[in-house]
Design a protein around this motif. Structure first.
Motif, PDB file in Angstrom:
ATOM      1  N   LYS A 186      -4.633 -11.862  -5.966  1.00  0.00           N
ATOM      2  CA  LYS A 186      -5.541 -12.905  -6.461  1.00  0.00           C
ATOM      3  C   LYS A 186      -5.445 -13.059  -7.966  1.00  0.00           C
ATOM      4  CE  LYS A 186      -9.232 -12.478  -2.974  1.00  0.00           C
ATOM      5  NZ  LYS A 186     -10.654 -12.096  -2.782  1.00  0.00           N
ATOM      6  N   ASN A 187      -5.334 -11.929  -8.669  1.00  0.00           N
ATOM      7  CA  ASN A 187      -5.342 -11.936 -10.135  1.00  0.00           C
ATOM      8  C   ASN A 187      -3.976 -12.213 -10.746  1.00  0.00           C
ATOM      9  OD1 ASN A 187      -8.062 -11.258 -10.015  1.00  0.00           O
ATOM     10  ND2 ASN A 187      -7.671  -9.056 -10.150  1.00  0.00           N
ATOM     11  N   GLY A 188      -2.964 -12.396  -9.916  1.00  0.00           N
ATOM     12  CA  GLY A 188      -1.634 -12.695 -10.432  1.00  0.00           C
ATOM     13  C   GLY A 188      -0.874 -11.492 -10.952  1.00  0.00           C
ATOM     14  N   GLN A 189      -1.360 -10.274 -10.631  1.00  0.00           N
ATOM     15  CA  GLN A 189      -0.647  -9.065 -11.061  1.00  0.00           C
ATOM     16  C   GLN A 189       0.632  -8.867 -10.263  1.00  0.00           C
ATOM     17  OE1 GLN A 189      -4.628  -6.890 -10.644  1.00  0.00           O
ATOM     18  NE2 GLN A 189      -3.557  -5.613 -12.137  1.00  0.00           N
ATOM     19  N   ILE A 190       0.663  -9.390  -9.058  1.00  0.00           N
ATOM     20  CA  ILE A 190       1.874  -9.381  -8.245  1.00  0.00           C
ATOM     21  C   ILE A 190       2.099 -10.803  -7.727  1.00  0.00           C
ATOM     22  CG2 ILE A 190       1.773  -6.964  -7.557  1.00  0.00           C
ATOM     23  CD1 ILE A 190       0.487  -7.829  -4.928  1.00  0.00           C
ATOM     24  N   GLN A 204       0.836  -1.199   0.000  1.00  0.00           N
ATOM     25  CA  GLN A 204       0.000   0.000   0.000  1.00  0.00           C
ATOM     26  C   GLN A 204       0.873   1.251   0.000  1.00  0.00           C
ATOM     27  OE1 GLN A 204      -2.963   0.137   3.100  1.00  0.00           O
ATOM     28  NE2 GLN A 204      -3.406   2.300   2.770  1.00  0.00           N
ATOM     29  N   VAL A 205       0.432   2.279  -0.712  1.00  0.00           N
ATOM     30  CA  VAL A 205       1.166   3.531  -0.819  1.00  0.00           C
ATOM     31  C   VAL A 205       1.288   4.192   0.558  1.00  0.00           C
ATOM     32  CG1 VAL A 205      -0.907   4.914  -1.306  1.00  0.00           C
ATOM     33  CG2 VAL A 205       1.327   5.727  -2.083  1.00  0.00           C
ATOM     34  N   GLY A 206       2.433   4.813   0.797  1.00  0.00           N
ATOM     35  CA  GLY A 206       2.642   5.592   2.009  1.00  0.00           C
ATOM     36  C   GLY A 206       2.877   4.791   3.264  1.00  0.00           C
ATOM     37  N   THR A 207       3.007   3.477   3.146  1.00  0.00           N
ATOM     38  CA  THR A 207       3.145   2.627   4.332  1.00  0.00           C
ATOM     39  C   THR A 207       4.597   2.227   4.567  1.00  0.00           C
ATOM     40  OG1 THR A 207       2.784   0.597   3.063  1.00  0.00           O
ATOM     41  CG2 THR A 207       0.835   1.666   3.991  1.00  0.00           C
ATOM     42  N   THR A 208       4.861   1.799   5.791  1.00  0.00           N
ATOM     43  CA  THR A 208       6.181   1.246   6.084  1.00  0.00           C
ATOM     44  C   THR A 208       6.346  -0.125   5.454  1.00  0.00           C
ATOM     45  OG1 THR A 208       5.286   0.506   8.195  1.00  0.00           O
ATOM     46  CG2 THR A 208       6.543   2.552   8.209  1.00  0.00           C
ATOM     47  N   SER A 209       5.245  -0.750   5.063  1.00  0.00           N
ATOM     48  CA  SER A 209       5.333  -2.000   4.311  1.00  0.00           C
ATOM     49  C   SER A 209       6.031  -1.751   2.978  1.00  0.00           C
ATOM     50  CB  SER A 209       3.939  -2.583   4.068  1.00  0.00           C
ATOM     51  OG  SER A 209       3.274  -2.850   5.270  1.00  0.00           O
ATOM     52  N   LEU A 210       5.656  -0.670   2.305  1.00  0.00           N
ATOM     53  CA  LEU A 210       6.298  -0.315   1.037  1.00  0.00           C
ATOM     54  C   LEU A 210       7.766   0.033   1.264  1.00  0.00           C
ATOM     55  CD1 LEU A 210       6.094   0.198  -1.996  1.00  0.00           C
ATOM     56  CD2 LEU A 210       5.274   2.511  -1.481  1.00  0.00           C
ATOM     57  N   ALA A 211       8.042   0.752   2.353  1.00  0.00           N
ATOM     58  CA  ALA A 211       9.438   1.081   2.670  1.00  0.00           C
ATOM     59  C   ALA A 211      10.244  -0.181   2.932  1.00  0.00           C
ATOM     60  CB  ALA A 211       9.491   2.005   3.887  1.00  0.00           C
ATOM     61  N   ALA A 212       9.628  -1.178   3.566  1.00  0.00           N
ATOM     62  CA  ALA A 212      10.328  -2.441   3.838  1.00  0.00           C
ATOM     63  C   ALA A 212      10.666  -3.174   2.548  1.00  0.00           C
ATOM     64  CB  ALA A 212       9.474  -3.325   4.740  1.00  0.00           C
ATOM     65  N   VAL A 213       9.772  -3.079   1.563  1.00  0.00           N
ATOM     66  CA  VAL A 213      10.035  -3.719   0.265  1.00  0.00           C
ATOM     67  C   VAL A 213      11.321  -3.151  -0.343  1.00  0.00           C
ATOM     68  CG1 VAL A 213       9.223  -3.977  -2.113  1.00  0.00           C
ATOM     69  CG2 VAL A 213       7.618  -4.264  -0.207  1.00  0.00           C
ATOM     70  N   THR A 214      11.403  -1.838  -0.367  1.00  0.00           N
ATOM     71  CA  THR A 214      12.557  -1.212  -1.021  1.00  0.00           C
ATOM     72  C   THR A 214      13.815  -1.264  -0.164  1.00  0.00           C
ATOM     73  OG1 THR A 214      11.826   0.955  -0.186  1.00  0.00           O
ATOM     74  CG2 THR A 214      11.084   0.320  -2.381  1.00  0.00           C
ATOM     75  N   ASP A 215      13.663  -1.080   1.151  1.00  0.00           N
ATOM     76  CA  ASP A 215      14.841  -0.975   2.018  1.00  0.00           C
ATOM     77  C   ASP A 215      15.391  -2.320   2.471  1.00  0.00           C
ATOM     78  OD1 ASP A 215      14.413   1.730   1.789  1.00  0.00           O
ATOM     79  OD2 ASP A 215      13.533   1.964   3.787  1.00  0.00           O
ATOM     80  N   GLN A 216      14.494  -3.279   2.749  1.00  0.00           N
ATOM     81  CA  GLN A 216      14.960  -4.554   3.287  1.00  0.00           C
ATOM     82  C   GLN A 216      15.087  -5.649   2.215  1.00  0.00           C
ATOM     83  OE1 GLN A 216      12.215  -4.306   7.121  1.00  0.00           O
ATOM     84  NE2 GLN A 216      13.752  -5.872   7.399  1.00  0.00           N
ATOM     85  N   ILE A 217      14.130  -5.667   1.293  1.00  0.00           N
ATOM     86  CA  ILE A 217      14.174  -6.719   0.261  1.00  0.00           C
ATOM     87  C   ILE A 217      14.978  -6.264  -0.949  1.00  0.00           C
ATOM     88  CG2 ILE A 217      12.791  -8.172  -1.277  1.00  0.00           C
ATOM     89  CD1 ILE A 217      10.524  -7.984   0.786  1.00  0.00           C
ATOM     90  N   GLY A 218      14.741  -5.026  -1.396  1.00  0.00           N
ATOM     91  CA  GLY A 218      15.466  -4.502  -2.545  1.00  0.00           C
ATOM     92  C   GLY A 218      15.223  -5.295  -3.809  1.00  0.00           C
ATOM     93  N   PRO A 219      13.957  -5.385  -4.281  1.00  0.00           N
ATOM     94  CA  PRO A 219      13.653  -6.205  -5.457  1.00  0.00           C
ATOM     95  C   PRO A 219      14.290  -5.651  -6.729  1.00  0.00           C
ATOM     96  CG  PRO A 219      11.769  -4.831  -4.883  1.00  0.00           C
ATOM     97  CD  PRO A 219      12.767  -4.666  -3.774  1.00  0.00           C
ATOM     98  N   SER A 220      14.480  -6.536  -7.687  1.00  0.00           N
ATOM     99  CA  SER A 220      15.110  -6.130  -8.944  1.00  0.00           C
ATOM    100  C   SER A 220      14.141  -5.371  -9.842  1.00  0.00           C
ATOM    101  CB  SER A 220      15.649  -7.365  -9.684  1.00  0.00           C
ATOM    102  OG  SER A 220      14.607  -8.315  -9.908  1.00  0.00           O
ATOM    103  N   THR A 221      12.847  -5.493  -9.602  1.00  0.00           N
ATOM    104  CA  THR A 221      11.845  -4.735 -10.364  1.00  0.00           C
ATOM    105  C   THR A 221      11.084  -3.806  -9.430  1.00  0.00           C
ATOM    106  OG1 THR A 221      10.187  -6.488 -10.067  1.00  0.00           O
ATOM    107  CG2 THR A 221      11.543  -6.570 -12.054  1.00  0.00           C
ATOM    108  N   GLN A 222      10.593  -2.712  -9.970  1.00  0.00           N
ATOM    109  CA  GLN A 222       9.863  -1.724  -9.185  1.00  0.00           C
ATOM    110  C   GLN A 222       8.619  -2.359  -8.559  1.00  0.00           C
ATOM    111  OE1 GLN A 222      11.166   1.241  -8.902  1.00  0.00           O
ATOM    112  NE2 GLN A 222       9.585   2.341  -7.774  1.00  0.00           N
ATOM    113  N   PRO A 223       8.404  -2.196  -7.248  1.00  0.00           N
ATOM    114  CA  PRO A 223       7.211  -2.785  -6.629  1.00  0.00           C
ATOM    115  C   PRO A 223       5.932  -2.096  -7.095  1.00  0.00           C
ATOM    116  CG  PRO A 223       8.358  -1.386  -5.061  1.00  0.00           C
ATOM    117  CD  PRO A 223       9.254  -1.506  -6.259  1.00  0.00           C
ATOM    118  N   ALA A 224       4.846  -2.832  -7.109  1.00  0.00           N
ATOM    119  CA  ALA A 224       3.542  -2.256  -7.426  1.00  0.00           C
ATOM    120  C   ALA A 224       3.012  -1.543  -6.184  1.00  0.00           C
ATOM    121  CB  ALA A 224       2.572  -3.345  -7.862  1.00  0.00           C
ATOM    122  N   VAL A 225       2.368  -0.392  -6.403  1.00  0.00           N
ATOM    123  CA  VAL A 225       1.875   0.429  -5.288  1.00  0.00           C
ATOM    124  C   VAL A 225       0.360   0.573  -5.413  1.00  0.00           C
ATOM    125  CG1 VAL A 225       2.052   2.654  -4.134  1.00  0.00           C
ATOM    126  CG2 VAL A 225       4.066   1.659  -5.204  1.00  0.00           C
TER     127      VAL A 225
END
Length: 294
Positions: free
Chosen positions: A208-212, A175-196
């Protein structure tokens, strides 16, 4: 030499001092009071049920809509059911406001900690305390120690992840603006841009739809989603916390609010007497068994 004091028959030498004290008392009694109640700072303490609230005699509490389980029950913050609903009423009671004196207002997540005046006395909505957010609002002390978690559909490549390295190549969302999103970028560091996503409902639909491939959110919500809403998904694991600097949810107040000290005292008392631990056990007890992803 003893100071010269004029006296008259039948009067005490302390009469001038008594007269001054009487005038001071009269002036104090006539002094204007702050509208909406007396603040804790003004009174030298937190006066039960008589704080400088938005509406005199009422404590106004904000949260988002929908109000998700397990933080609230059935999108009804005023029920007292769900961890954050129960915490809000416990804080209110500590401040001297019974349930009939608590009013709820809708406050979208991102607006709760954005700059500007608030229509609540405090907001409770899984808002993590951060130095950046403290520039715009006040926070109480933490009422919940936060752990972030990863949710993925069973059988997907993300579902078998054993560590952070296994998540770098999958499509993550939060979700946008959350520390969950910050954890994705700061702790996991995915190779592709996360969906927001604007809210967790949209994020769940994308999963559910397989978009992520996987969704990152707080651990109790992860357990609720996999147990009641997306039952073909699993909690892959939780992200490590960082000791003394661990993330906490705090109650949000206006910047410079007269209530901040009193609300913080209430939260601290609830932690000290074990109330917060009891409420966490009652409403969030499932969030204990997820492996830590390192």
């Amino acid at each position: 030499m003893e100071p010269l004091v004029t006296t008259f028959p039948g009067t005490s030498r302390l009469a001038p001092l008594a007269a001054l004290l009487t005038v001071a008392a009269l002036l104090t009694a006539c002094a204007p009071q702050e509208e909406g109640g007396t603040s804790g700072a003004a009174a030298g303490g937190c006066r039960q049920g008589a704080l400088a609230t938005k509406k005199s005699g009422t404590l106004t509490v904000g949260t988002d809509k929908p109000a998700y389980d397990p933080w609230f029950s059935e999108d009804n913050p005023s029920s007292g059911k769900g961890f954050e609903s129960a915490v809000a009423f416990a804080v209110a009671e500590r401040l001297g406001y019974d349930r009939s004196k608590v009013s709820w207002v809708v406050s979208p997540f991102n607006k709760a900690f954005a700059p500007g005046a608030k229509d609540f006395d405090f907001d409770i909505n899984q808002v993590s305390v951060s130095e950046e957010r403290k520039q715009s609002v006040d926070f109480s002390s933490g009422y919940y120690d936060v752990r972030q978690a990863v949710v993925a559909l069973k059988g997907s490549k993300a579902a078998d992840a054993k560590g952070l390295a296994d998540l770098k190549g999958v499509k993550l969302g939060a979700q946008v603006g959350t520390t969950s999103l910050a954890a994705v970028t700061d702790q996991i560091g995915p190779s592709t841009q996360p969906a927001v996503f604007d809210d967790n409902d949209l994020a769940k639909a994308a999963l559910k739809n397989g978009q992520i491939d996987a969704l990152v959110l707080d651990l109790p919500t992860a357990f609720y989603i996999t147990g009641a809403e997306v039952t073909d998904a699993k909690v892959v694991g939780q992200l490590a916390t960082s000791g003394a600097g661990a993330e906490q949810f705090g109650l949000v107040l206006d910047k410079g609010s007269a209530l901040t000290a009193c609300v913080t005292q209430a939260v601290d008392a609830l932690r000290a007497d074990g109330t917060l631990a009891k409420l966490e056990q009652q409403w969030l007890s499932d969030a204990v068994s997820a492996p830590v992803l390192k």
